[in-house]
Write an enzyme that holds these catalytic residues in place. Structure first.
Site, PDB file in Angstrom:
ATOM      1  N   LYS A   1     -11.281  -2.207  44.699  1.00 38.04           N
ATOM      2  CA  LYS A   1     -11.833  -2.069  43.341  1.00 38.04           C
ATOM      3  C   LYS A   1     -10.739  -1.595  42.382  1.00 38.04           C
ATOM      4  CE  LYS A   1     -13.397   2.570  44.558  1.00 38.04           C
ATOM      5  NZ  LYS A   1     -14.512   3.356  45.082  1.00 38.04           N
TER       6      LYS A   1
ATOM      7  N   ARG B   1     -25.613  10.069  43.676  1.00 36.67           N
ATOM      8  CA  ARG B   1     -24.869   9.265  42.723  1.00 36.67           C
ATOM      9  C   ARG B   1     -25.434   7.856  42.691  1.00 36.67           C
ATOM     10  NH1 ARG B   1     -18.471   7.896  43.372  1.00 36.67           N
ATOM     11  NH2 ARG B   1     -19.333   6.763  45.153  1.00 36.67           N
TER      12      ARG B   1
ATOM     13  N   TYR C   1       8.049  15.782  20.052  1.00 35.39           N
ATOM     14  CA  TYR C   1       6.924  16.217  19.207  1.00 35.39           C
ATOM     15  C   TYR C   1       6.632  17.694  19.404  1.00 35.39           C
ATOM     16  CZ  TYR C   1       5.372  11.425  18.123  1.00 35.39           C
ATOM     17  OH  TYR C   1       5.269  10.152  17.666  1.00 35.39           O
TER      18      TYR C   1
ATOM     19  N   MET D   1       3.744   8.360  23.580  1.00 33.82           N
ATOM     20  CA  MET D   1       3.031   7.148  23.997  1.00 33.82           C
ATOM     21  C   MET D   1       3.908   6.203  24.821  1.00 33.82           C
ATOM     22  SD  MET D   1       0.897   4.330  21.779  1.00 33.82           S
ATOM     23  CE  MET D   1      -0.064   5.550  20.908  1.00 33.82           C
TER      24      MET D   1
HETATM   25  C1  PLP Z   1     -14.060   3.934  46.290  1.00 35.48           C
HETATM   26  C2  PLP Z   1     -15.010   3.910  47.434  1.00 35.48           C
HETATM   27  C3  PLP Z   1     -14.526   3.835  48.751  1.00 35.48           C
HETATM   28  C4  PLP Z   1     -13.061   3.998  49.102  1.00 35.48           C
HETATM   29  O1  PLP Z   1     -12.803   5.384  49.093  1.00 35.48           O
HETATM   30  P1  PLP Z   1     -11.374   6.007  49.455  1.00 35.48           P
HETATM   31  O2  PLP Z   1     -11.606   7.476  49.386  1.00 35.48           O
HETATM   32  O3  PLP Z   1     -10.433   5.526  48.413  1.00 35.48           O
HETATM   33  O4  PLP Z   1     -11.007   5.535  50.811  1.00 35.48           O
HETATM   34  C5  PLP Z   1     -15.443   3.655  49.771  1.00 35.48           C
HETATM   35  N1  PLP Z   1     -16.780   3.602  49.511  1.00 35.48           N
HETATM   36  C6  PLP Z   1     -17.274   3.704  48.268  1.00 35.48           C
HETATM   37  C7  PLP Z   1     -18.741   3.637  48.056  1.00 35.48           C
HETATM   38  C8  PLP Z   1     -16.419   3.873  47.194  1.00 35.48           C
HETATM   39  O5  PLP Z   1     -16.917   4.010  45.961  1.00 35.48           O
END
Ligand code: PLP
Length: 346
Positions: A35, A130, A244, A292
């Protein structure tokens, strides 16, 4: 050459996946979580490297990510969508053979009506509050759902990076109570859960951060190096300030390198005056504020002006920088934006 370079070691990525796959044991499949653009590293390249290493199942967060992943890996890998089946996702799910992890009664209804017979999984809430069905909701629909033959029942651990946390066992018990005896594959562990041991592995583990070289997988090989070109070097006299807000004043004559990278590249201002950049193995302190597009670095102690300095490398890892910034490795990686030139090794 003004842009910073994100070097991504695909061999290390594949090795980390293999190491987690060995940890999860025979009989457990190690799915790869890609993801958020493979945690910022580039979805297509990362996914194809993992596929070559042997990964056959992947998870993404959204259907859009699933479409991009399907185009990268071709028709055979299994692709799960953690966010489930949202309104507007149906065509993408069907066309790209994506498997939504249904999170609520509404999503179950939507999926069964829109794509009867299409693959799906169910996300159960074992205590994190969640995503996923509560035990009472699951009780109400379990028989109906099981008749439709889900690919997977899954849940997610809230405290897996703390091995001694009582929440781990509590969630495992809750997950077992909801799923024991059902003829379906089960998944509870992400990287942290893999490291908790076999009781947490079930049929599928979902490896993310450990593959990308981050904690809690201490044995991981580093996957990323961030190299920032030096645009210019200047000498400043004692008493002069840099950047800055005049937050840094030279106490003695100093040489300052200005590098091309900044918070516009996802390098948080919170590391101003705290982190180092590296000329090979030699640390050079950040001075003044991260802006930036530019960072100023004290190179007075070097006998040359380097062409570039590394912000992330073996001497200052993703987790080192996360600690300095008061965040976690996941956020450091996923913040590395689109401006980098991504160069792949291996
Ligand atoms: C992001 C996620 C993972 C992967 O988790 P890591 O801690 O990066 O290994 C696995 N399961 C779900 C539901 C996630 O949201």
């Amino acid at each position: 050459m003004g842009t910073s370079i994100l070097h991504i070691d695909l061999t290390a990525l594949a090795d980390n996946w293999r190491a987690l796959d060995r940890r999860s044991g025979t009989g457990t499949e190690t799915a790869a979580v890609v993801k958020a653009n493979a945690y910022g590293l580039g979805l297509g390249k990362a996914a194809r490297a993992l596929q070559k290493a042997g990964a056959n199942s992947f998870f993404v967060a959204t259907a859009e990510e699933g479409v991009e992943l399907r185009q990268a890996v071709g028709p055979s890998p299994w692709i799960g969508v953690l966010g489930g089946h949202m309104a507007g996702d149906t065509d993408m799910m069907a066309d790209m053979a994506l498997v939504p992890m249904l999170n609520s009664l509404d999503q179950i209804t939507r999926h069964f009506e829109a794509l009867p017979g299409a693959g799906f999984g169910i996300q159960l809430d074992s205590g994190m509050n969640r995503l996923g069905l509560e035990p009472s909701e699951w009780d109400a629909v379990r028989d109906l759902v099981m008749k439709a033959k889900p690919d997977l029942l899954m849940s997610h651990l809230a405290c897996a990076d703390e091995p001694d946390h009582p929440m781990n066992e509590q969630q495992r018990t809750a997950f077992c109570a909801m799923t024991d005896g059902l003829p379906v594959r089960r998944s509870l562990a992400a990287t942290g859960g893999v490291l908790l041991g076999p009781a947490y592995h079930f049929d599928v583990v979902r490896a993310g951060i450990g593959m990308y070289g981050g904690l809690p997988f201490e044995e991981a090989r580093p996957v990323v190096r961030v190299e920032c070109p030096v645009i210019q070097a200047r000498d400043v006299a004692a008493g002069e300030t840099v950047g800055y807000g005049n937050t840094w004043t030279a106490e003695a004559p100093a040489r300052i390198a200005t590098v091309s990278a900044g918070y516009g590249d996802g390098i948080t201002r919170h590391i101003s005056g705290k982190a180092m950049m590296f000329d090979g193995t030699t640390p050079c302190p950040l001075v003044g504020r991260v802006s930036m597009d530019l960072i100023t670095v004290d190179i007075t102690h070097l006998d040359h002006v380097p062409r570039s300095l590394d912000l992330l490398c073996a001497h200052q890892t993703v987790d080192d920088l996360a600690q300095i910034a008061g965040t976690i490795g996941y956020e450091i990686l996923t913040s590395l934006g689109r401006r980098y030139q991504r160069r792949y090794l291996g």
